[in-house]
Write an enzyme that holds these catalytic residues in place. Sequence first.
Site, mmCIF file in Angstrom:
data_model
loop_
_atom_site.group_PDB
_atom_site.id
_atom_site.type_symbol
_atom_site.label_atom_id
_atom_site.label_comp_id
_atom_site.label_asym_id
_atom_site.label_seq_id
_atom_site.Cartn_x
_atom_site.Cartn_y
_atom_site.Cartn_z
ATOM 1 N N HIS A 286 5.744 -0.429 -11.549
ATOM 2 C CA HIS A 286 5.898 0.512 -10.436
ATOM 3 C C HIS A 286 6.254 1.924 -10.889
ATOM 4 C CE1 HIS A 286 5.681 -2.818 -7.610
ATOM 5 N NE2 HIS A 286 6.575 -3.459 -8.336
ATOM 6 N N ARG A 287 6.562 2.063 -12.179
ATOM 7 C CA ARG A 287 6.970 3.385 -12.672
ATOM 8 C C ARG A 287 5.917 4.459 -12.408
ATOM 9 N NH1 ARG A 287 8.500 2.095 -17.603
ATOM 10 N NH2 ARG A 287 10.706 1.977 -17.127
ATOM 11 N N PRO A 288 4.628 4.182 -12.630
ATOM 12 C CA PRO A 288 3.625 5.231 -12.400
ATOM 13 C C PRO A 288 3.606 5.754 -10.969
ATOM 14 C CG PRO A 288 2.686 3.451 -13.687
ATOM 15 C CD PRO A 288 4.016 2.971 -13.210
#
Length: 356
Positions: A286-288
């Site tokens: 989910h970082r992007p």
Amino acid sequence: MRMVGDEGRAVFPFTAIVDQERLKLALLLNAINPRIGGVLIRGPKGTGKSTAVRALADLLPEVEAVEGCPFNCNPRDPTNMCEFCRMRVSAGERLSVVRRKMTVTDLPIGATEDRVVGTLDIEKAIREGARALEPGILAQANQNVLYVDEINLLPDHIADVILDAAASGWNVVEREGISVQHPSRFILVGTMNPEEGELRPQLLDRMALHTEISTILDPMLRVEVMKANMGFEDEPTSFRLKFREQQEALIKRIVKAKEILPKVQIPDILFEAVARMCINLQVDGHRPDIVIMKSARTLAAFNGREEATPQDVLDCAYLALSHRTRNLGMEPPAPDRQIEEEFRKGLEFSRIRTVP
């Protein structure tokens, strides 16, 4: 505007850098909003990677620090204070404050782990806590930029220490059962030449933004590069004066953007479009998604707006996704064309779904 850098040498003006628009944008976004999480600059030797990073120093805003604190603690934020500064605040002491420009802290090639994290006097630590720690590079980097040249050549244990501090905002030093910590919140900027080896996937994923620069092939732009380089070498002071107005205008724009940033809103439709884009691209984690939206807010602020647009999001998606492996590492990063295509699809689907 400073005429020389922290080491006393003249600094090439940021606004004099020819072309490389994505590189400049990635650096500016992090200068406005350090919470984005840094940038990786990848390119062959001689393409101006280090020049651009050092040029950023001119544009960095001022920060407040506790006067005399070796860890550069933030006097207004208890979550960014060492143990000693927190104790002083708890005791009702008024901390002396100094304002200073952010700086670019270099990680020397071959730096040892003690040089990076600091050295700890065990006996003194038992008695005095954080004051027993001789500060290292991660203390110096707090509220500043940490620049790692040839980041792909970092030893794994040094890279892990830096990544842990970048992720948590704290440098934790543990020796013989004694643990001491201090804040270490910095903008991580790494440069690398891919011919000398790639980054470990774990390190690559932690770099929030990425830009790949290449040798300029436009003859007229190359002429500009040559003239700028020679002009700066011959008369650095007079060369910098030519760009003084542009530099000062950009500094004011950065300061204004930092003021606008907390007010910037992102329409829900753009959140959904980004989610669908990342799902369809099979981007891992989910970082992007989060990096894209933080960056889009920042870009809107940089452009003087209080609402992010689809173009803000797309421009930041290129920077946030161009280095991300996909499908659990089985597929390479998506090219620009595919990123744009999936974003447009996600945006259209979200618009249709929200029509009454």
